[in-house]
Structure formats: C-alpha cells, structure tokens
Design a protein around this motif. Structure first.
Motif, PDB file in Angstrom:
ATOM      1  N   MET A 160       0.998  -1.020  -0.148  1.00 50.15           N
ATOM      2  CA  MET A 160       0.017   0.146  -0.142  1.00 50.15           C
ATOM      3  C   MET A 160       0.895   1.346  -0.016  1.00 50.15           C
ATOM      4  O   MET A 160       0.455   2.198  -0.757  1.00 50.15           O
ATOM      5  CB  MET A 160      -0.955  -0.017   1.408  1.00 50.15           C
ATOM      6  CG  MET A 160      -1.906  -0.886   1.075  1.00 50.15           C
ATOM      7  SD  MET A 160      -2.875  -1.128   2.741  1.00 50.15           S
ATOM      8  CE  MET A 160      -3.735   0.730   2.926  1.00 50.15           C
ATOM      9  N   ALA A 161       1.977   1.221   0.777  1.00 48.04           N
ATOM     10  CA  ALA A 161       3.024   2.317   0.976  1.00 48.04           C
ATOM     11  C   ALA A 161       3.591   2.663  -0.529  1.00 48.04           C
ATOM     12  O   ALA A 161       3.662   3.667  -0.722  1.00 48.04           O
ATOM     13  CB  ALA A 161       3.790   2.122   2.021  1.00 48.04           C
ATOM     14  N   ILE A 162       4.182   1.628  -0.933  1.00 45.53           N
ATOM     15  CA  ILE A 162       4.797   1.832  -2.106  1.00 45.53           C
ATOM     16  C   ILE A 162       4.133   2.611  -3.153  1.00 45.53           C
ATOM     17  O   ILE A 162       4.478   3.108  -4.221  1.00 45.53           O
ATOM     18  CB  ILE A 162       5.673   0.475  -2.429  1.00 45.53           C
ATOM     19  CG1 ILE A 162       6.762   1.018  -3.568  1.00 45.53           C
ATOM     20  CG2 ILE A 162       4.582  -0.469  -3.253  1.00 45.53           C
ATOM     21  CD1 ILE A 162       8.067   1.888  -3.154  1.00 45.53           C
ATOM     22  N   ALA A 163       2.792   1.923  -3.420  1.00 45.97           N
ATOM     23  CA  ALA A 163       1.656   2.218  -4.457  1.00 45.97           C
ATOM     24  C   ALA A 163       1.649   3.820  -4.449  1.00 45.97           C
ATOM     25  O   ALA A 163       1.546   4.375  -5.260  1.00 45.97           O
ATOM     26  CB  ALA A 163       0.576   1.259  -4.526  1.00 45.97           C
ATOM     27  N   GLY A 164       1.096   4.131  -3.152  1.00 47.15           N
ATOM     28  CA  GLY A 164       0.863   5.429  -2.699  1.00 47.15           C
ATOM     29  C   GLY A 164       1.877   6.367  -3.049  1.00 47.15           C
ATOM     30  O   GLY A 164       1.734   7.465  -3.568  1.00 47.15           O
TER      31      GLY A 164
END
Length: 328
Positions: free
Chosen positions: A90-94
């Motif tokens: 989730m973090a890397i995509a955002g």
C-alpha cells in the motif's frame, strides 16, 4: 494411477452433496451477518450517534480500504498461503503515484504506475513461492521489509505532499451521496467475487488450496495459479494504497503499517480457513465491516485504542478456533 483415482472420486460427487455444501456456506454467511447486526444493535443502544447517517457512512469509508486488501488476502488464504507484504505494498503504490504526480505526469498515468508497483510485488511473491518452493510466510515477510525500505529510500522518509486536488477527489468525494472509495469497494467485490465463484480460475484456486498434489494430477497449472493470486493481492493492496494517498493528500512511506493484520482478521472472521480451500468474498466483506463497526463503536464509547487492539486480536483467535472446531 493417482490421477485416475482422483477422477473417480470427482464423479462420485452427488447433487445432494453440492446442495449440502451450498447450505453450509449460506449458514456461515448468515451466522457472520447475525454477529454484525447484534454488534450494531449493542452499540446503537449505548450511543445515540451510532445509527446516524453520517456515522454509518464514516464506517463504510473507514472499512473500504480494509475490505479491498482483505479481498486479495482471501484469494491467497484460499490457496493455503498468506501475504504479509500488503501494508508495505500500500505504501509503495501510494508513494509512486504521488511522486509521479509531483513530476507532472497525468493522474491516469500516475495511478497506473502505482498499480503496476503493486502487481510487481505480487508477481515477485508468487514467483518465489511457486518456483522457489519457499514458505509464503517467509517470502512475504521478507518482501514486506524490502518494499518498506524501498518506499523510505526513494522518499528519504519524507511524505510526498502538495498533490493535485483532482487526485484527492478519489478518496474524499462522493457520488450520489456515497463515498467514492465505498463504490470502488463494491465494484471490486462484485468483480473478484465473480472470478472466484463463476470462473475456471476460481475453481483452480480452491483446488490448489484443498489439495495441491491432487490439483497437479488433475492437470491444473498450480504454479501459475499461485502467482495469479499473489498478483491479485498486490494489485488490490495498490488500489487501497492509492485511495489512502488520495484521502490524506500525500504519499506516506509508512502508510499501511499494520494493515496486513486487518486483512487477515477480516478474512478469517469472514469464514476463510487458514488451512486453505475454503472462503467467500461475501464473508470477507462482512468480516471487514465487523472490524470497522467494532473500532467505530468502541471509539464512540471512548474505549482506549490499546483495548481495541486487544479485542480485535481476541476476535481473530476466536474465529480461528471456531474454524478448527468446524473442520474437526
């Protein structure tokens, strides 16, 4: 020889047995739904704010991201695997979507890049598990740390802010009074529910989780099936991460921390077996709502956040224990 035996057993399944299985699933869904309704009734009796339209929409909005990542986790759990890299994904995509926007790229391209990052992580997870014959727990625990480190490295540990207002619409606006993240959750549940229950791929996923060796002898490409479910999990985690970045108007390299716990919790509470071969996305969605209602209701009653974590953990253990009893 084993393949012939498996085919013989397949032919022995009767219409009566199929109806019994459908009946068990329906009973399970009704049981979980009853638990959710009872919980809502208890909170409504203790807080006059619980059953207001604004609060119910808040619950739906807060639950949406948990539900989305739990959908992907459900696919993985059905194959007797687990994906602990969801939060980092989730973090890397955002972060990637936010950085793309800051560099002047169109919103559509920025979102696609974020989704591709999630798919790539899922592809790596699935390939290592399928072709490296490595335990899913170990692989996804490792990628969780690696992906989190990458997100921190490329941002220097600093959130990516000042994103375009049009991007922030995704996580904060409504259509016909319904928050956009809630609409996205409903669409994804219907889409992936169809894949799981109405397609050959869905049948193969259940077969792999029920008995990997039997699935191989039945002619199923088990390696490809395992890779696909982890790609699904990575994709859905990326969707949730982009929605989160839109809601808070920034790409946070530490976003999604702890969400892997919520994904597993929602799936298990919703009736997905950790032993594999069993699960329904409808149950997962209800499981996510149970977590959302529990957190919201306890907040309204001013219960400590620490106590909330204890209660959610207890619910997970009870759900796993119930699944063990049912299997016995």
């Amino acid at each position: 020889m084993m393949k012939e035996e498996i085919l013989k057993r397949r032919k022995k399944y009767s219409l009566k047995e199929i109806r019994m299985k459908v009946g068990e699933n329906n009973f399970q869904i009704m049981s979980i739904l009853s638990g959710l309704l009872i919980m809502m009734l208890i909170f409504s009796l203790n807080s006059k704010y619980f059953f207001t339209s604004n609060n119910l929409l808040t619950i739906a909005l807060q639950t949406s991201m948990i539900a989305i990542i739990a959908l992907g986790q459900t696919f993985v759990l059905i194959t007797a695997g687990i994906d602990l890299s969801i939060g980092s994904n989730m973090a890397i995509a955002g972060v990637i979507s936010a950085m793309a926007l800051k560099s002047g790229m169109p919103i559509g391209i920025a979102i696609i890049l974020g989704l591709l990052a999630g798919v790539l992580v899922g592809l790596i997870n699935g390939s290592l598990i399928a072709y490296g014959d490595l335990p899913p727990f170990v692989v996804t625990l490792g990628t969780m740390s690696i992906v989190k480190g990458v997100a921190l490295f490329i941002t220097g540990g600093i959130p990516v802010t000042r994103l375009s207002k049009s991007f922030n619409v995704i996580g904060n606006n409504k259509i016909a009074g319904i928050p956009i993240p809630v609409i996205i959750t409903i669409v994804l549940t219907l889409l992936f529910g169809f894949i799981l229950s109405k397609t050959k791929l869905g049948t193969r996923i259940f077969a792999v989780g029920s008995n990997l060796e039997a699935a191989k002898y039945s002619g199923i490409n088990t390696k490809r099936t395992i890779i696909i479910v982890y790609v699904f999990s990575g994709l859905l985690a990326a969707v949730a991460g982009i929605i989160m970045a839109s809601r808070i108007a920034s790409g946070q390299p530490t976003a999604g921390t702890g969400y892997e716990l919520y994904a597993v919790a929602a799936s298990v509470i919703g009736g997905v077996s950790l032993a594999g071969g069993e699960g329904l996305l409808t149950g997962t969605l209800i499981g996510a709502l149970i977590i959302g209602v529990l957190r919201n209701g306890l907040n309204l009653l001013s219960v400590s956040a620490f106590i909330q974590e204890i209660m959610i953990g207890s619910v997970i253990i009870i759900a796993v224990f119930a699944d063990r009893i049912k299997r016995k």
